[in-house]
Write a protein that holds these residues in place. Structure first.
Motif, PDB file in Angstrom:
ATOM      1  N   ALA A   1      18.535  10.888  -4.351  1.00 35.50           N
ATOM      2  CA  ALA A   1      19.262  11.578  -5.424  1.00 35.50           C
ATOM      3  C   ALA A   1      18.738  11.175  -6.794  1.00 35.50           C
ATOM      4  O   ALA A   1      18.748  11.975  -7.739  1.00 35.50           O
ATOM      5  N   LEU A   2      18.264   9.936  -6.908  1.00 40.62           N
ATOM      6  CA  LEU A   2      17.738   9.464  -8.192  1.00 40.62           C
ATOM      7  C   LEU A   2      16.426  10.132  -8.569  1.00 40.62           C
ATOM      8  O   LEU A   2      16.080  10.195  -9.754  1.00 40.62           O
ATOM      9  N   ILE A   3      15.673  10.628  -7.579  1.00 42.39           N
ATOM     10  CA  ILE A   3      14.373  11.234  -7.899  1.00 42.39           C
ATOM     11  C   ILE A   3      14.459  12.751  -8.034  1.00 42.39           C
ATOM     12  O   ILE A   3      13.440  13.413  -8.222  1.00 42.39           O
TER      13      ILE A   3
ATOM     14  N   ASP B   1       0.834  -1.205   0.000  1.00 44.72           N
ATOM     15  CA  ASP B   1       0.000   0.000   0.000  1.00 44.72           C
ATOM     16  C   ASP B   1       0.871   1.258   0.000  1.00 44.72           C
ATOM     17  O   ASP B   1       0.613   2.211  -0.762  1.00 44.72           O
ATOM     18  N   GLU B   2       1.912   1.278   0.840  1.00 41.29           N
ATOM     19  CA  GLU B   2       2.796   2.442   0.921  1.00 41.29           C
ATOM     20  C   GLU B   2       3.589   2.613  -0.380  1.00 41.29           C
ATOM     21  O   GLU B   2       3.814   3.738  -0.831  1.00 41.29           O
ATOM     22  N   TYR B   3       3.993   1.506  -0.970  1.00 45.00           N
ATOM     23  CA  TYR B   3       4.757   1.570  -2.222  1.00 45.00           C
ATOM     24  C   TYR B   3       3.899   2.123  -3.354  1.00 45.00           C
ATOM     25  O   TYR B   3       4.340   2.980  -4.140  1.00 45.00           O
ATOM     26  N   GLU B   4       2.663   1.650  -3.435  1.00 44.51           N
ATOM     27  CA  GLU B   4       1.761   2.138  -4.480  1.00 44.51           C
ATOM     28  C   GLU B   4       1.442   3.617  -4.291  1.00 44.51           C
ATOM     29  O   GLU B   4       1.380   4.395  -5.267  1.00 44.51           O
ATOM     30  N   SER B   5       1.253   4.040  -3.048  1.00 47.61           N
ATOM     31  CA  SER B   5       0.964   5.446  -2.769  1.00 47.61           C
ATOM     32  C   SER B   5       2.147   6.339  -3.155  1.00 47.61           C
ATOM     33  O   SER B   5       1.964   7.385  -3.803  1.00 47.61           O
ATOM     34  N   LEU B   6       3.352   5.919  -2.782  1.00 48.35           N
ATOM     35  CA  LEU B   6       4.535   6.685  -3.155  1.00 48.35           C
ATOM     36  C   LEU B   6       4.732   6.687  -4.664  1.00 48.35           C
ATOM     37  O   LEU B   6       5.108   7.710  -5.251  1.00 48.35           O
ATOM     38  N   GLY B   7       4.421   5.559  -5.299  1.00 50.11           N
ATOM     39  CA  GLY B   7       4.546   5.473  -6.754  1.00 50.11           C
ATOM     40  C   GLY B   7       3.666   6.488  -7.459  1.00 50.11           C
ATOM     41  O   GLY B   7       4.092   7.118  -8.436  1.00 50.11           O
ATOM     42  N   ARG B   8       2.443   6.668  -6.960  1.00 47.95           N
ATOM     43  CA  ARG B   8       1.542   7.649  -7.572  1.00 47.95           C
ATOM     44  C   ARG B   8       2.073   9.068  -7.368  1.00 47.95           C
ATOM     45  O   ARG B   8       2.004   9.902  -8.288  1.00 47.95           O
ATOM     46  N   ALA B   9       2.598   9.322  -6.186  1.00 44.50           N
ATOM     47  CA  ALA B   9       3.147  10.663  -5.910  1.00 44.50           C
ATOM     48  C   ALA B   9       4.348  10.955  -6.803  1.00 44.50           C
ATOM     49  O   ALA B   9       4.478  12.058  -7.349  1.00 44.50           O
ATOM     50  N   LEU B  10       5.218   9.983  -6.975  1.00 40.43           N
ATOM     51  CA  LEU B  10       6.392  10.181  -7.836  1.00 40.43           C
ATOM     52  C   LEU B  10       6.000  10.301  -9.304  1.00 40.43           C
ATOM     53  O   LEU B  10       6.620  11.063 -10.056  1.00 40.43           O
TER      54      LEU B  10
ATOM     55  N   GLY C   1       6.809  13.040 -12.469  1.00 44.49           N
ATOM     56  CA  GLY C   1       7.540  12.569 -13.646  1.00 44.49           C
ATOM     57  C   GLY C   1       8.606  11.544 -13.345  1.00 44.49           C
ATOM     58  O   GLY C   1       9.543  11.363 -14.127  1.00 44.49           O
ATOM     59  N   ARG C   2       8.474  10.832 -12.216  1.00 48.47           N
ATOM     60  CA  ARG C   2       9.457   9.837 -11.825  1.00 48.47           C
ATOM     61  C   ARG C   2       8.815   8.472 -11.701  1.00 48.47           C
ATOM     62  O   ARG C   2       7.694   8.342 -11.207  1.00 48.47           O
TER      63      ARG C   2
END
Length: 430
Positions: free
Chosen positions: A354-356, A24-33, A37-38
């Motif tokens: 740094a990658l984001i 759940d946390e990974y998917e939420s962060l994925g949407r934010a990134l 554009g990341r």
């Protein structure tokens, strides 16, 4: 055949109740990134490929100059240290290599030690020489220097030791040697500083000549200690000059604790990378000097800014940029395994942040002298919680979602306290 130190089903049992929350946390962060554009999956893949070595000496308890407080189950032999290194890697999946120090870790059969490490899922990183303290049976003392000593016999002894380390490293499968010397002076007038540097270059050139074709030499600089008035290789500029004099295989190694307080280490990193002389890092943190505290425990923002320069250099080099990363810490009040797990996570977390960074926007803002926007580009990445990325990377690699809790659940240290001899107390760190 791989012989993992912890039961893999233990890790899977510990991961099971945590998996849904992580997804759940990974998917939420994925949407934010994605809105920025990341791609979270691309960052995760880069993290999965990231690696940092653990030092064999860091797996035992270090100490202060006044006392060492051993813990039950502390590793004493190189074989026990490799066992503990394998635990760190199995749980965190970021530390597939160990960096040995000679003569502390010297064995009669290095090829057999290499096989032993491989069974534990480990390889060997850079080997480290030791001419900063005298060893039993040593012919000449290093009290007044080693590679820069005024007596050629002492210099020859130190050179021979470094070449012996290279030979041992070849048998272990290493590809680099790290050379740090404590040579210098404690009093004005004690040493001719020009002649000392010339002797250093002459000694190092002989060690350099013994390097295999595919090896690199990492050279450390340090502002002070044990030489408190002047150190022969005291700063990155001196180190760079020496590396340029020696040749392409000679590179500068940056230890985060080897600089004066408030020195702009990220700028040093940028300079060394720009001229192709950045060999790698010894990661730690400091409050006052060369404290060797856990990485990221004092100044995590500096660690991020260093990785910002590293990612920039990586992009500029089109993939031809491979610095060596190693943790170099001393653990006096914590379980070394726990500290190394935390530090490896802090290092990888800074890399992920740094990658984001939006590099196109950052470049535009820098070019346009938009100071606030350029600062915000970095601050936005730094303030991003990348813990779900690190945890998902560990999970997919077979590691632990929560390495510390899983380590404690394994009861590794209490079990080793029953199996291993008790480490002796000491009067100080060495």
């Amino acid at each position: 055949m791989t012989r993992l130190p912890l039961p893999q089903d233990l890790i899977e049992r510990e991961n099971a109740p945590r998996r849904a929350a992580l997804e759940d946390e990974y998917e939420s962060l994925g949407r934010a990134l994605e809105r920025r554009g990341r791609s979270i999956d691309q960052v995760k893949q880069r993290v999965k490929a990231f690696a940092v070595a653990v030092p064999t000496w860091g797996l035992g308890v270090g100490g202060t100059r006044f006392a060492k407080f051993p813990i039950p189950g502390e590793p004493i032999t190189i074989h026990e240290k490799l066992e503990d290194a394998a635990v760190v890697n199995q749980l965190g999946r970021l530390t597939p290599t160990a960096s040995p120090h000679f003569p502390w870790d010297k064995v009669d059969d290095p090829a057999s030690l290499r096989e032993e490490a491989a069974e534990l899922g480990l390889g060997f990183d850079a080997v480290n020489s030791n001419t900063f303290q005298d060893q039993p049976g040593q012919g000449w003392s290093y009290k007044f220097g080693s590679l820069t000593h005024t007596d050629k016999a002492v210099r020859d002894q130190a050179i021979a030791h470094n070449i012996d380390c290279i030979d041992l490293g070849v048998a272990l499968g290493s590809k680099a040697i790290t050379v740090w010397i404590g040579d210098g002076a404690n009093f004005p007038g004690q040493q001719n500083q020009t002649k000392a540097f010339d002797r250093y270059l002459d000694s190092m050139s002989q060690i350099y000549a013994a390097l295999p074709t595919d090896w690199r030499m990492f050279m450390e600089h340090k502002l002070y200690e044990p030489a408190f008035y002047s150190t022969v290789i005291s700063d990155w500029g001196t180190n760079l000059i020496a590396a340029q004099q020696l040749g392409d295989k000679a590179r500068c190694l940056v230890d985060l604790g080897h600089h004066a307080p408030n020195v702009n280490i990220e700028q040093i990193v940028a300079r060394l990378a720009r001229f192709g002389k950045l060999g790698g890092f010894h990661f730690n943190d400091s409050k006052y000097g060369d404290d060797d505290l856990d990485t990221g425990s004092i100044n995590p923002h500096q660690l991020f800014l260093i990785f910002n320069e590293l990612v920039e250099a990586e992009a500029r080099a089109n993939g031809d940029f491979h610095p060596a990363y190693m943790i170099d810490q001393s653990h006096n009040v914590t379980d070394p395994i726990e500290s190394l797990l935390l530090s490896a996570g802090a290092i990888a977390g800074s890399y992920a942040r740094a990658l984001i960074v939006d590099r196109e926007a950052l470049d535009a803002h820098q070019t346009g002298n938009d100071v606030v926007s350029a600062f915000q580009d970095l601050r936005r990445a730094y303030e991003t919680d990348v813990a779900p990325i690190l945890a998902m990377a560990r999970l997919e690699l077979g590691g632990a979602i929560d390495p510390i809790d899983t380590y404690r659940a394994s009861e590794w240290r209490p079990r080793k306290a029953q199996e291993r001899a008790r480490a002796s107390a000491a009067a100080g760190i060495v």
